[in-house]
Design a protein around this motif. Sequence first.
Motif, PDB file in Angstrom:
ATOM      1  N   ASN A  43       0.853  -1.177   0.000  1.00  0.00           N
ATOM      2  CA  ASN A  43       0.000   0.000   0.000  1.00  0.00           C
ATOM      3  C   ASN A  43       0.898   1.239   0.000  1.00  0.00           C
ATOM      4  O   ASN A  43       2.115   1.139   0.188  1.00  0.00           O
ATOM      5  CB  ASN A  43      -0.867   0.017   1.264  1.00  0.00           C
ATOM      6  CG  ASN A  43      -1.805  -1.171   1.327  1.00  0.00           C
ATOM      7  OD1 ASN A  43      -2.846  -1.165   0.694  1.00  0.00           O
ATOM      8  ND2 ASN A  43      -1.417  -2.206   2.062  1.00  0.00           N
ATOM      9  N   GLY A 157      -7.793   9.306  -8.130  1.00  0.00           N
ATOM     10  CA  GLY A 157      -6.649   8.394  -7.966  1.00  0.00           C
ATOM     11  C   GLY A 157      -6.994   7.015  -8.465  1.00  0.00           C
ATOM     12  O   GLY A 157      -6.546   6.003  -7.915  1.00  0.00           O
ATOM     13  N   GLY A 159      -6.227   5.115 -10.864  1.00  0.00           N
ATOM     14  CA  GLY A 159      -5.224   4.155 -11.317  1.00  0.00           C
ATOM     15  C   GLY A 159      -4.559   3.416 -10.171  1.00  0.00           C
ATOM     16  O   GLY A 159      -3.925   2.382 -10.374  1.00  0.00           O
ATOM     17  N   GLY A 160      -4.686   3.931  -8.946  1.00  0.00           N
ATOM     18  CA  GLY A 160      -3.998   3.334  -7.795  1.00  0.00           C
ATOM     19  C   GLY A 160      -4.796   2.208  -7.162  1.00  0.00           C
ATOM     20  O   GLY A 160      -5.821   1.766  -7.698  1.00  0.00           O
ATOM     21  N   GLY A 161      -4.319   1.749  -5.996  1.00  0.00           N
ATOM     22  CA  GLY A 161      -4.937   0.601  -5.332  1.00  0.00           C
ATOM     23  C   GLY A 161      -6.343   0.903  -4.838  1.00  0.00           C
ATOM     24  O   GLY A 161      -7.299   0.205  -5.202  1.00  0.00           O
ATOM     25  N   GLY A 182      -4.723  10.835 -13.524  1.00  0.00           N
ATOM     26  CA  GLY A 182      -3.721  11.683 -14.156  1.00  0.00           C
ATOM     27  C   GLY A 182      -3.164  11.058 -15.422  1.00  0.00           C
ATOM     28  O   GLY A 182      -2.350  11.685 -16.110  1.00  0.00           O
ATOM     29  N   ALA A 248      -2.267  11.766  -1.699  1.00  0.00           N
ATOM     30  CA  ALA A 248      -1.234  11.732  -2.748  1.00  0.00           C
ATOM     31  C   ALA A 248      -1.051  13.108  -3.385  1.00  0.00           C
ATOM     32  O   ALA A 248       0.042  13.468  -3.813  1.00  0.00           O
ATOM     33  CB  ALA A 248      -1.589  10.688  -3.804  1.00  0.00           C
TER      34      ALA A 248
END
Length: 332
Positions: A43, A157, A159-161, A182, A248
Motif C-alpha cells: 500500500n 486516484g 489508477g492506484g490501489g 492523471g 497523494a
Amino acid sequence: MTPFNGWIVRDTADGPRATFEQLGTEMLDDLDTSVRVHYSSINYKDALALQGRPGVVRRHPLVAGIDVTGEVLASRHPRWREGDLVTLDGAGLGEELHGGLAGLAVVNGDDLVRVPDPFSPRQAAAIGTAGFTAALSLLALERHGAAPENGPVLVTGSGGGVGSIAVALLAAAGYEVIAATGRPDALGGHLTALGAARIVDRAELTSSKRPLGKQRWAGVIDAAGGSVLAGALAGLQHSGVATTCGLAAGTEYPGNVLPFILRGISLVGIDSVRTPVSRREAAWRCLARHLRPALLDTLTRTVPLSHAQEAAAELLAGSGTGRIVVDAAQRD
Ligand SMILES: NC(=O)c1ccc[n+]([C@@H]2O[C@H](COP(=O)([O-])OP(=O)(O)OC[C@H]3O[C@@H](n4cnc5c(N)ncnc54)[C@H](OP(=O)(O)O)[C@@H]3O)[C@@H](O)[C@H]2O)c1
C-alpha cells in the motif's frame, strides 16, 4: 521456532531504513495469535516505510507491512484455531505493531477477519488495506444517503490501489462510475474494463480554482486529497456526499465552505486503521457480495517478499497501477 525472513525498519543516523533480514520469533509482539504469512501487499504507507520515508513507522526496529493474510499457527483467542485462514488490514500493523511483510506475524485475534468466500488468500491480500478502504468508503457514502439512482460517483486516484478497487466495486454495486486519473490515455481502457462509464483527466479537477462548478456527480470517493478533492467537491450535486481517505495530491484542502453551505454537501473521513471489527466484517461482506475475483485478478500483480522494496519504489514513482501482492513463500 524457526527463523523467518522479513523487512525490518530501523532508525539509523540517516533516518529510517528498511532491510530484508532473517528474523527470530523472540522479537515479535506478545499477542494472542500467530499467523504463517502467505501474502501481504504494498500500500502507499508500505511504500513509504520500505523507502525509508518518515511518518509511518512509529517504533523501531519494526517489521514493516500494514496487511497480513495467512494461516493461524496457534491462538489463545477464543475465535481462532490452527489452520484458520485470516486477513488483517491496519490495526497498527507496520506502524506500532510488527507487520505482515515477513514470513510470520503475531497479531491481535480481536481484529482478525476470516478470509471470506469467494476470495482466495491471495485475492484477500490483493484487496488488502486499499480494497478494504474502498469498501469502507462505499459503506460511508451509503450511510449518508448515496444510492445508484441519485447519479454518478466520481473516483479520484483511480489508477492506484484504492481507486481501482473503488471503481470495480461501485460499478458492480450498480453505480455509474466516473474515474478521474492523471493518466487518461494510458489507463482509460483499463478503467473502462473495471467498470468506469467515463474517464476524467484529473487536470480538469485541479485547473479550476472556483469552489462551485457544474453539478456533475452525486458522490465522490477521493483517494488524492489536496486540489483534487477541492475540484471534486466543486462538482458535487446538491446534498451529495464525498469520502476522503488519501493525500497523494497533498494534505492541504485548498477549498472553502461554499459547497457545504450552498449545496448541503457532506464530507466523511475514512480511517481504515482503527476500524472496529464489526465494521471490518461489514466491509468484507460488501467486497464478497460485489467484487468479482476474476476482475480483481486483472488489477493485481504478485512479487516475491524479497522484491517488495523495488515494488514500493514503483508505487511511489506513480508508474504502477492497481494492486501489488507480496508472496511470502515465493522464491526470487
Ligand atoms: N485513510 C485510510 O485509511 C487510507 C487507507 C488506504 C490508503 N489511504 C491513502 O489513500 C491514498 C491512495 O492509496 P493507494 O494505496 O491507492 O496508493 P497508490 O496505489 O499509490 O495510488 C495513488 C494514486 O493517486 C494518484 N496520484 C498519485 N500522485 C498524485 C498527485 N500528485 N496528485 C493527484 N493524484 C495523484 C495516482 O492515480 P492516477 O494516476 O490514476 O491519478 C495514483 O495511482 C494514499 O494517500 C494512502 O495513504 C488511506
